[in-house]
Design a protein around this motif. Sequence first.
Motif, PDB file in Angstrom:
ATOM      1  N   GLU A   1      -9.245   3.246  -5.615  1.00  0.00           N
ATOM      2  CA  GLU A   1      -8.667   2.413  -4.472  1.00  0.00           C
ATOM      3  C   GLU A   1      -7.417   3.051  -3.645  1.00  0.00           C
ATOM      4  O   GLU A   1      -7.240   3.172  -2.670  1.00  0.00           O
ATOM      5  N   VAL A   2      -6.579   3.804  -4.571  1.00  0.00           N
ATOM      6  CA  VAL A   2      -5.404   4.503  -3.953  1.00  0.00           C
ATOM      7  C   VAL A   2      -6.066   5.737  -3.112  1.00  0.00           C
ATOM      8  O   VAL A   2      -5.452   6.173  -2.110  1.00  0.00           O
ATOM      9  N   ASN A   3      -6.911   6.548  -3.541  1.00  0.00           N
ATOM     10  CA  ASN A   3      -7.528   7.422  -2.995  1.00  0.00           C
ATOM     11  C   ASN A   3      -8.087   7.113  -1.528  1.00  0.00           C
ATOM     12  O   ASN A   3      -8.081   7.741  -0.412  1.00  0.00           O
ATOM     13  N   THR A   4      -8.616   5.837  -1.495  1.00  0.00           N
ATOM     14  CA  THR A   4      -9.065   5.212  -0.126  1.00  0.00           C
ATOM     15  C   THR A   4      -8.049   4.873   0.632  1.00  0.00           C
ATOM     16  O   THR A   4      -7.952   5.226   1.801  1.00  0.00           O
ATOM     17  N   LEU A   5      -7.106   4.317   0.245  1.00  0.00           N
ATOM     18  CA  LEU A   5      -5.544   4.222   0.957  1.00  0.00           C
ATOM     19  C   LEU A   5      -4.995   5.463   1.642  1.00  0.00           C
ATOM     20  O   LEU A   5      -4.688   5.558   2.727  1.00  0.00           O
TER      21      LEU A   5
ATOM     22  N   ASP B   1       0.995  -1.090  -0.157  1.00  0.00           N
ATOM     23  CA  ASP B   1       0.030  -0.064   0.193  1.00  0.00           C
ATOM     24  C   ASP B   1       0.960   1.232   0.012  1.00  0.00           C
ATOM     25  O   ASP B   1       0.737   2.128  -0.699  1.00  0.00           O
ATOM     26  N   TYR B   2       2.067   1.020   0.716  1.00  0.00           N
ATOM     27  CA  TYR B   2       2.592   2.490   0.928  1.00  0.00           C
ATOM     28  C   TYR B   2       3.478   2.631  -0.560  1.00  0.00           C
ATOM     29  O   TYR B   2       3.742   3.617  -0.905  1.00  0.00           O
ATOM     30  N   GLU B   3       3.981   1.575  -1.228  1.00  0.00           N
ATOM     31  CA  GLU B   3       4.751   1.657  -2.170  1.00  0.00           C
ATOM     32  C   GLU B   3       3.701   2.359  -3.255  1.00  0.00           C
ATOM     33  O   GLU B   3       4.179   2.984  -4.130  1.00  0.00           O
ATOM     34  N   ARG B   4       2.379   1.816  -3.310  1.00  0.00           N
ATOM     35  CA  ARG B   4       1.280   2.560  -4.497  1.00  0.00           C
ATOM     36  C   ARG B   4       1.397   3.950  -4.053  1.00  0.00           C
ATOM     37  O   ARG B   4       1.191   4.735  -4.760  1.00  0.00           O
ATOM     38  N   LEU B   5       1.165   4.399  -2.795  1.00  0.00           N
ATOM     39  CA  LEU B   5       1.036   5.692  -2.589  1.00  0.00           C
ATOM     40  C   LEU B   5       2.281   6.474  -2.579  1.00  0.00           C
ATOM     41  O   LEU B   5       1.980   7.634  -3.346  1.00  0.00           O
ATOM     42  N   CYS B   6       3.344   5.933  -2.555  1.00  0.00           N
ATOM     43  CA  CYS B   6       4.600   6.511  -2.797  1.00  0.00           C
ATOM     44  C   CYS B   6       4.804   6.840  -4.361  1.00  0.00           C
ATOM     45  O   CYS B   6       5.320   7.929  -4.961  1.00  0.00           O
TER      46      CYS B   6
ATOM     47  N   PHE C   1       5.485   8.498   2.847  1.00  0.00           N
ATOM     48  CA  PHE C   1       5.131   7.380   2.185  1.00  0.00           C
ATOM     49  C   PHE C   1       6.228   6.547   1.884  1.00  0.00           C
ATOM     50  O   PHE C   1       6.447   5.382   1.934  1.00  0.00           O
ATOM     51  N   ALA C   2       7.592   6.985   1.589  1.00  0.00           N
ATOM     52  CA  ALA C   2       8.682   6.422   1.322  1.00  0.00           C
ATOM     53  C   ALA C   2       9.283   5.779   2.606  1.00  0.00           C
ATOM     54  O   ALA C   2      10.046   4.800   2.565  1.00  0.00           O
ATOM     55  N   SER C   3       9.063   6.338   3.812  1.00  0.00           N
ATOM     56  CA  SER C   3       9.539   5.885   5.290  1.00  0.00           C
ATOM     57  C   SER C   3       8.731   4.624   5.530  1.00  0.00           C
ATOM     58  O   SER C   3       8.997   4.053   6.442  1.00  0.00           O
ATOM     59  N   GLY C   4       7.466   4.653   5.023  1.00  0.00           N
ATOM     60  CA  GLY C   4       6.651   3.579   5.659  1.00  0.00           C
ATOM     61  C   GLY C   4       6.015   3.617   6.629  1.00  0.00           C
ATOM     62  O   GLY C   4       5.549   4.735   7.008  1.00  0.00           O
ATOM     63  N   LYS C   5       5.521   2.227   7.258  1.00  0.00           N
ATOM     64  CA  LYS C   5       4.257   2.613   8.144  1.00  0.00           C
ATOM     65  C   LYS C   5       4.596   3.030   9.428  1.00  0.00           C
ATOM     66  O   LYS C   5       3.645   3.342  10.177  1.00  0.00           O
ATOM     67  N   ASN C   6       5.883   3.193   9.833  1.00  0.00           N
ATOM     68  CA  ASN C   6       6.329   3.986  11.067  1.00  0.00           C
ATOM     69  C   ASN C   6       6.104   5.423  11.070  1.00  0.00           C
ATOM     70  O   ASN C   6       6.536   6.067  12.155  1.00  0.00           O
ATOM     71  N   ALA C   7       6.214   5.782   9.840  1.00  0.00           N
ATOM     72  CA  ALA C   7       6.465   7.578   9.694  1.00  0.00           C
ATOM     73  C   ALA C   7       4.913   8.199  10.048  1.00  0.00           C
ATOM     74  O   ALA C   7       4.041   7.838   9.538  1.00  0.00           O
ATOM     75  N   LYS C   8       5.100   9.113  10.768  1.00  0.00           N
ATOM     76  CA  LYS C   8       3.978   9.981  11.228  1.00  0.00           C
ATOM     77  C   LYS C   8       4.253  11.591  10.545  1.00  0.00           C
ATOM     78  O   LYS C   8       5.549  11.798  10.418  1.00  0.00           O
ATOM     79  N   ILE C   9       3.482  12.307  10.116  1.00  0.00           N
ATOM     80  CA  ILE C   9       3.641  13.569   9.577  1.00  0.00           C
ATOM     81  C   ILE C   9       2.923  14.663  10.752  1.00  0.00           C
ATOM     82  O   ILE C   9       1.947  14.184  11.222  1.00  0.00           O
ATOM     83  N   PHE C  10       3.520  15.689  10.878  1.00  0.00           N
ATOM     84  CA  PHE C  10       2.738  16.622  11.678  1.00  0.00           C
ATOM     85  C   PHE C  10       2.608  17.928  10.961  1.00  0.00           C
ATOM     86  O   PHE C  10       3.394  18.576  10.572  1.00  0.00           O
ATOM     87  N   SER C  11       1.181  18.231  10.683  1.00  0.00           N
ATOM     88  CA  SER C  11       0.900  19.287   9.760  1.00  0.00           C
ATOM     89  C   SER C  11      -0.620  19.561  10.028  1.00  0.00           C
ATOM     90  O   SER C  11      -1.410  18.451  10.191  1.00  0.00           O
ATOM     91  N   ASN C  12      -1.103  20.612   9.939  1.00  0.00           N
ATOM     92  CA  ASN C  12      -2.391  21.081  10.028  1.00  0.00           C
ATOM     93  C   ASN C  12      -3.229  21.099   8.738  1.00  0.00           C
ATOM     94  O   ASN C  12      -4.609  21.174   8.748  1.00  0.00           O
ATOM     95  N   ASP C  13      -2.516  20.723   7.715  1.00  0.00           N
ATOM     96  CA  ASP C  13      -2.864  20.930   6.245  1.00  0.00           C
ATOM     97  C   ASP C  13      -3.665  19.513   5.873  1.00  0.00           C
ATOM     98  O   ASP C  13      -2.955  18.454   6.103  1.00  0.00           O
TER      99      ASP C  13
END
Length: 506
Positions: free
Chosen positions: A435-439, A296-301, A410-422
């Motif tokens: 399907e990707v939109n849902t991911l 899933d992360y590969e697809r998003l990336c 996305f390139a960092s995978g499932k452990n990466a979190k982002i901090f943004s109000n956007d």
Amino acid sequence: MNVQLRQISLYIKPAQLYTLTRKLYHINLKYRQTVFQTLEEKFKDVLVQPTIKKDTWESIRKHVMETNLHSSIVDSILLDVLKQKGLIDVGISYYQFLVKNNYDLTVPTQTYFLQLFEHKKTIKEEDKECILNIYKHFISKYKSFEITMSNTLVKTLCNIGEWEKAIEVIKKFEINDQTFLYQAYNTLISYLYDYGKADKAYEYLLICFKRGSSPLEHVYTSYIKYHLKDKFTVNEKIEELFSLWRQYGINPSKETIQEYIEVCNDLGWSAKQTKLEGLQCTVCKQELLQTLSDKDYERLCKVTEQKLIFDHLYYVSNPKEINKFINFVKNGKPYDVVIDGLNFIYASTNGYQQLEQNLIYHRKKGKKVLIIGKKHMRKSIMKMNLQKLAHYFFVDNSSKDDLFILYAAFASGKNAKIFSNDLMRQHKYAITDVEVNTLFKRWQISQQYNLKNDVQNMNKLTEEIPIDAIVQKQLSCWHIPYMCSSSRLRQRHTSNDNWVCFNMCP
């Protein structure tokens, strides 16, 4: 919307199109009322007779034309009026009169004739032959089909058991028109399940989901009625449907979810209405956590990288900066935290001081932090000696940094979190693959945090801002958000109410 109106819509603004549509609607309504008044005043007794003679039909047609209807639309209007007033057999009789006397049969006339059979419980063999003749005529004469005619023809062909011909109509329509034949697909899928052709029905059900449309209630009814015939596989098939809802971001209607609550409870499940407190179900007490696979992360990336480059038009940035960033991430990943630097500075009262506290906090936790900011921030970062507390990438002041942030996460995978109000809405809506939109939505629910002054009490974005809800499964429990109104389109569900907890093993 007819062909002419669809063509007009290409050249006028939406507000003007709405006004024009309303005017045409009221004009058509006025014509129909006038035609019905004529029939009531002059031919009321005639229309209830079992057979109507040729000269009577000619007289009726003549009087209707005297209401200022053009000869090209008089027959379609007359058939529609007869249908609306429930005079179905009279309408069929009138069409037969037109055929026998070689009148010009326009597409709308044939369409309204076919619509008469939507109100017939049984269809005579001679009428079936007439329907098939219309089908053959359209298939052989026209290279492309009008949408209303296509939907109507598919429905009528299914009503007489000619589902393979109905599929041919859909295929021919789709050769030259990208419009989704929503009504036709719903009719076909429901028919195929009702008559035991589940594999073919499932094929078209998948197409419907991939096009971003939720089927109507009667399709889900046909689906469950068919699979209830096999008690050994019905649970598996219910889960398969729930998985499709999750995969394509579909939230069923209240009517559908109520039907499935009753079915599942009869099968020994425990299906109950629930609410969410934060992200916790109040029935099973489980937290609704989103998990994505490495694939899933590969697809998003991949999708984000394509948007970043934008087919080499460099809408987001310039080619040199993009290539430099992609190589930077490949060499430095994985990151545990990706911070929207500019968003952080403007969201905090004491921006850079607050950023320093945030970085110190994450450093004590052993987290690898990447800050993506604008070049004008570099001087302040250096001045406060923050460069040793994190990794940095500064984009040009004119570049759009949000895609850079998403790519790094996305390139960092499932452990990466982002901090943004956007909320990243412009990118979510730009992803055309359903399907990707849902991911993306599932990732955003679990991995995006909003910016707070207190770094030790950071909240997920969902705790502060409504995010689109997605069907989820936790252990043996499915959690399904539903819509209170029925719609063909995927709608936003941002409420903590209107959920159902389906426990397979109570």
